[in-house]
Design a protein around this motif. Sequence first.
Motif, short mmCIF file in Angstrom:
data_model
loop_
_atom_site.label_atom_id
_atom_site.label_comp_id
_atom_site.label_asym_id
_atom_site.label_seq_id
_atom_site.Cartn_x
_atom_site.Cartn_y
_atom_site.Cartn_z
N LEU A 284 -7.39 -9.21 11.52
CA LEU A 284 -8.08 -7.61 11.40
C LEU A 284 -9.51 -7.72 11.96
CD1 LEU A 284 -6.69 -6.16 8.12
CD2 LEU A 284 -5.74 -5.87 10.41
N SER A 285 -9.89 -6.66 12.48
CA SER A 285 -11.23 -6.34 13.11
C SER A 285 -12.14 -5.80 12.00
CB SER A 285 -11.12 -5.56 14.38
OG SER A 285 -10.66 -4.29 13.95
N PHE A 286 -11.38 -5.24 11.02
CA PHE A 286 -12.25 -4.56 9.84
C PHE A 286 -13.19 -3.41 10.73
CE2 PHE A 286 -10.56 -8.40 8.01
CZ PHE A 286 -10.12 -7.87 6.84
N ASP B 155 -8.58 -0.81 7.20
CA ASP B 155 -8.40 -2.56 7.01
C ASP B 155 -8.94 -2.92 5.62
OD1 ASP B 155 -7.42 -2.40 9.86
OD2 ASP B 155 -9.49 -3.30 10.52
N SER B 156 -10.11 -2.29 5.54
CA SER B 156 -10.52 -2.62 4.20
C SER B 156 -9.79 -2.38 3.02
CB SER B 156 -12.08 -2.28 3.95
OG SER B 156 -12.79 -2.90 4.82
N TRP B 157 -9.31 -0.95 3.06
CA TRP B 157 -8.53 -0.47 2.14
C TRP B 157 -7.08 -1.28 1.78
CZ3 TRP B 157 -9.18 2.92 -1.79
CH2 TRP B 157 -10.25 3.99 -1.44
N THR B 158 -6.44 -1.84 3.04
CA THR B 158 -5.37 -2.58 2.98
C THR B 158 -5.40 -4.08 2.18
OG1 THR B 158 -4.62 -1.46 5.13
CG2 THR B 158 -3.67 -3.77 4.39
N TRP C 6 1.24 -2.84 1.66
CA TRP C 6 2.04 -2.95 2.69
C TRP C 6 2.41 -1.55 3.41
CZ3 TRP C 6 3.39 -7.40 4.62
CH2 TRP C 6 3.36 -8.47 3.76
N ALA C 7 2.34 -0.54 2.60
CA ALA C 7 2.31 1.02 3.52
C ALA C 7 1.20 1.03 4.42
CB ALA C 7 2.74 2.06 2.62
N SER D 188 -1.10 1.33 9.83
CA SER D 188 -1.93 0.60 10.80
C SER D 188 -1.29 0.32 12.13
CB SER D 188 -2.72 -0.47 10.11
OG SER D 188 -3.57 -1.34 11.18
N PHE D 189 -0.13 -0.57 11.86
CA PHE D 189 0.70 -0.93 13.17
C PHE D 189 1.35 0.22 13.88
CE2 PHE D 189 1.69 -5.00 10.66
CZ PHE D 189 0.55 -5.59 10.86
N VAL D 190 1.86 1.16 13.26
CA VAL D 190 2.41 2.34 13.85
C VAL D 190 1.34 3.26 14.64
CG1 VAL D 190 3.32 4.54 13.32
CG2 VAL D 190 4.45 2.45 12.23
N SER D 191 0.16 3.42 13.81
CA SER D 191 -0.92 4.16 14.53
C SER D 191 -1.58 3.54 15.75
CB SER D 191 -1.99 4.58 13.47
OG SER D 191 -2.60 3.47 12.91
#
Length: 130
Positions: free
Chosen positions: A62-64, A69-72, A118-119, A124-127
Motif C-alpha cells: 500500500l502507498s498509505f 489505507d491506514s484505516w484498513t 476486509w470490507a 479500496s480495490f473496487v474504488s
Amino acid sequence: METIFMAQFIGALYGLLAVIFGAFGAHALKKKLTPELLQSFETGVKYQMYHAIVLLVLGFNLSFDKPLDSWTVNCFIFGTLLFSFSIYALCLGAAKGQKPRFLGPVTPIGGLLLVTGWALLLYSFVSNLI
C-alpha cells in the motif's frame, strides 16, 4: 509511529507470536485444555497468522497516501489483537477454572474489526477500478 512501519512491525510480531503460541498450544496446552478449548485456541492462532501475513503484504504494497489505507491496517491490527488474544485469555482462563466474562464481547468486536478491514480493502480495490 508511521502506518507503513506499524503494518510491517506488527505483522512480523503477530507472525512470531503465532508460531510461539501455536507451539505452546500443541505441546504445553494439549493436556490442559479440552479438545474444544484447544480447537478454539488454534482458531485464534490461525486467524492471527492469517492477519500477520495480510499486514506484511499491505505494509509492502500500500502507498498509505489515503486515509483508507491506514484505516484498513488499523482494523486488522486491532481486530487481530481483540479477536485472537481474547480467545487465548478465555481458553487459558477456562483451563484454570475461571471464566473472565468481560472478555466474552471482546472476541466478536475483534471479529467485526477484521470483517471491516476486509470490507475496506475490498472497497479500496473496487474504488481504484472506477
